[in-house]
Design a protein around this motif. Structure first.
Motif: not given
Length: 696
Positions: A306, A318, A346-348, A333, A340, A373
């Motif tokens: 991370f 990114q 913003r993490l998706e 996730f 995050a 991310l």
């Protein structure tokens, strides 16, 4: 030099061009992987027979192979069809018998005429108090016996091959050895006292004693080195190819990383800090990063990965993290989401489940750079997934992807850095064989707060006690795994199947308490069963080894492994690593079927003694051999003919540093030694490397 050098043509001709090899023999050779003279050169004898001439069979301790000159006495014909015919012989000290089954009388008379002398060689055993040699390997006139070697090499055979036939073909192949320039480092050859390549090949096929058959014998060590050097040269070329692809300089100001670290309840370990620094330094350099992050179960790889992803974001780009399965992608996730949030990025998540408008919106945000991310399965590498500025790709559980796939992934991000993670501790020799094209960061300490897992061995006869223990634990609100060896009951293998065990435990604990997950369930059902367990709706999960990799349920503190003696060491270690992730004391109960003996017993003892994944991996390698440890078929691990990865780990490291040194001094392999190394690549059939040079 993008075509095979002419001096190697004779070694790559058909086997039938060798003496004594016809079409039928060539087919037999193919069974042991020998298809051309070159393959024979690298098919070394595995043992040898002492054929020195003795005065009498009394000089050796029987049973043994003996070579002795005898005077031939009378013949005793077989009493019944197919029975033994006997020939009496005498050496200087004693009389004994030669025994032949199915032999024709006139052939025996011709081979062993009474009153004459012959040198015979074969295995002598005592049978009913009488010394006998059945079917001698050699029957020679005294004047011919000088051609018999003192020590005869023994080769592995397949149906249709004989020792004599193989030896003759090998001698034919050896006459074709070209005169080659030296590709090995001169100082190394001098220090080790190694012969040149061609001389090493000739000597390895003509051992003088047992010592010459050891992997450490100079001729054998030299040939093993050549094999490893060619392999490492290929990996080093792949590595420099990746690095030549101009990297992007990704340098962050550290702000996002500082925010994340401040939000953590503990400080990173020294190993984590070291790995973070190595990765950040690579990303800040002009070359493309190609690094492996290797750490044991629970060593904190996720945090390190991370932090690397945050470097990419700090630099204005990114990052993406990719897992082999949807379950793992979802877990990554879930574990990255709080980090995050702390960093404020913003993490998706993108998986095959995203459909329609939702998917389109995510893809649009990704292409516009609004998503910093992304976590997903390898679906993130499909054509329609576009990044605004992808700087770092993190790949989890690398042993599922070979070198070729790694190269493909690297091509996706325009010069994106690559970080590969594996939770499978691999002994050093194997990690060099498999990941020699990469730089390696090692996480070799456990983060604070990880409690040791208590490991107990319990006989299956005490199953009731285990169930009672589980009942108490589940009543206290804890969760447990129960791992079974097979999915369906098979008549022949008496391993309790997951479905049987699931039904039995459901009777004990009641509906809704026990879940089931195995490899043959449809993906949606598998995910649903996992989700129920993660959320605590089911308290006991019956599973096959599907859960070996990456499942993270901190509340699960008991792992039961049924018929543990049938599992491999690395697998058991991975399974045990699924517990001990939360605040509760954790136990791993290994159920075995008594009596516990042999390798199965040894494996369980090792696990009881240590939780150090690297020590376990070394033991695993010693017990099972390289191919099995990685599952050669899917691991991309090369198959070496001479080199022995278990015993020659040191040579592999030397070969790697030599290959890298040669390429940094001579990137195009144009110097005299570089050109010799090209010849070696052709000889070792490293076509991929040759393509890389011609591209370069």
């Amino acid at each position: 030099m993008s075509t095979r050098p002419p001096e190697l043509f004779p070694l790559f001709a058909g086997l039938e061009t060798l003496p004594g090899v016809g079409e039928k023999t060539a087919r037999a050779f193919a069974q042991i992987g020998v298809e051309k003279p070159r393959d024979l050169i690298f098919t070394l004898p595995h043992s040898g027979i002492d054929r020195r001439l003795r005065r009498s069979i009394r000089e050796v301790v029987l049973p043994a192979t003996v070579t002795v000159e005898v005077e031939i006495g009378g013949h005793v014909a077989a009493r019944r069809k197919g029975g033994p015919a006997r020939v009496m012989v005498r050496d200087v000290a004693t009389e004994f018998q030669l025994v032949f089954f199915h032999a024709k009388g006139d052939w025996l008379e011709k081979q062993l005429p009474s009153g004459q002398r012959r040198v015979i060689s074969g295995r002598v055993e005592i049978f009913d108090g009488v010394a006998q040699m059945a079917h001698p390997d050699h029957i020679l006139r005294p004047e011919e016996a000088r051609g018999l070697p003192d020590f005869e090499p023994v080769y592995a055979l397949a149906a249709g091959l004989t020792q004599r036939g193989v030896a003759r073909a090998v001698q034919g192949a050896l006459t074709r050895l070209p005169v080659v320039a030296e590709w090995a480092d001169a100082a190394l050859v001098a220090r080790e006292g190694w012969p040149g390549w061609a001389e090493a090949a000739a000597r390895a096929h003509a051992p003088q004693n047992m010592a010459d058959l050891a992997p450490t014998a100079p001729a054998r060590a030299r040939l093993a080195y050549d094999e490893l050097f060619a392999h490492q040269l290929t990996l080093a070329l792949a590595r420099s190819q990746l690095r030549r692809a101009k990297g992007r300089i990704s340098k962050g100001d550290g702000a996002l990383r500082a925010r994340t670290l401040a939000a953590l309840p503990f400080a990173p370990t020294a190993a984590q800090a070291r790995a973070m620094a190595e990765i950040a330094a690579d990303m800040a350099g002009p070359m493309r990063m190609n690094r492996l992050l290797q750490g044991d179960v629970g060593s904190g790889k996720t945090l390190v990965a991370f932090m690397a992803l945050l470097v990419a974001v700090e630099a204005g780009g990114q990052g993406v993290m990719m897992a082999p399965t949807e379950i793992l992608a979802r877990q990554h996730f879930d574990s990255l989401a709080p980090l995050a949030r702390a960093a404020g990025v913003r993490l998706e998540l993108l998986t095959g489940r995203d459909k329609g408008a939702e998917r389109a919106a995510k893809l649009a945000d990704l292409a516009a750079g609004r998503i910093a991310l992304l976590v997903g399965t390898h679906a993130v590498f499909q054509r329609e997934v576009e990044f605004a500025d992808l700087r770092l790709a993190v790949v989890d559980e690398q042993h599922r992807f070979g070198v070729a796939q790694r190269m493909e992934l690297g091509a996706k991000g325009r010069a994106a850095d690559m970080l590969v993670m594996t939770a499978t501790p691999i002994p050093r020799s194997l990690s060099l064989a498999q990941y020699g094209d990469m730089d390696i960061s090692l996480l070799d300490e456990k983060p604070p707060g990880r409690k040791p897992v208590k490991t107990a061995l319990i006989s299956t006869a005490r199953l009731d006690e285990v169930v009672a223990h589980l009942r108490r634990a589940l009543a206290e609100g804890r969760q447990a795994y129960w791992v079974c060896p097979l999915v369906e009951d098979s008549e022949t293998v008496d391993l309790a199947s997951a479905e049987e065990r699931f039904r039995a435990l459901r009777v004990v604990f009641g509906e809704g308490v026990v879940g089931l997950v195995h490899g043959q369930l449809p993906a949606a059902e598998k995910d649903a069963a996992m989700a129920d367990f993660v959320a605590g709706r089911t308290r006991l999960l019956v599973a096959t080894t599907v859960i070996e990799v990456g499942v993270n349920v901190p509340n699960a503190s008991i792992m039961v492994i049924e018929r543990a003696e049938t599992f491999g060491l690395a697998q058991l270690h991975q399974l045990r690593g699924r517990v001990g992730r939360g605040a509760a004391d954790s136990t791993c109960l290994m159920l075995y079927q008594a009596p516990l003996t042999g390798p199965g017993g040894r494996r369980l003892q090792i696990l009881r003694e240590t939780e150090d994944g690297f020590r376990i991996a070394e033991e695993d390698l010693a017990m099972r051999g390289a191919g099995d440890v990685l599952g050669t078929a899917q691991s991309g691990l090369p198959r070496f003919r001479v080199a022995d990865l278990e015993r020659q780990a040191g040579l592999m490291a030397v070969a790697q540093s030599d290959a890298r040194a040669l390429l940094s001094a001579d990137p195009g392999l144009e110097s005299p030694r570089g050109r010799a190394a090209r010849l070696l690549l052709w000889l070792m059939e490293q076509d991929r490397a040759i393509r890389l040079i011609s591209v370069g």
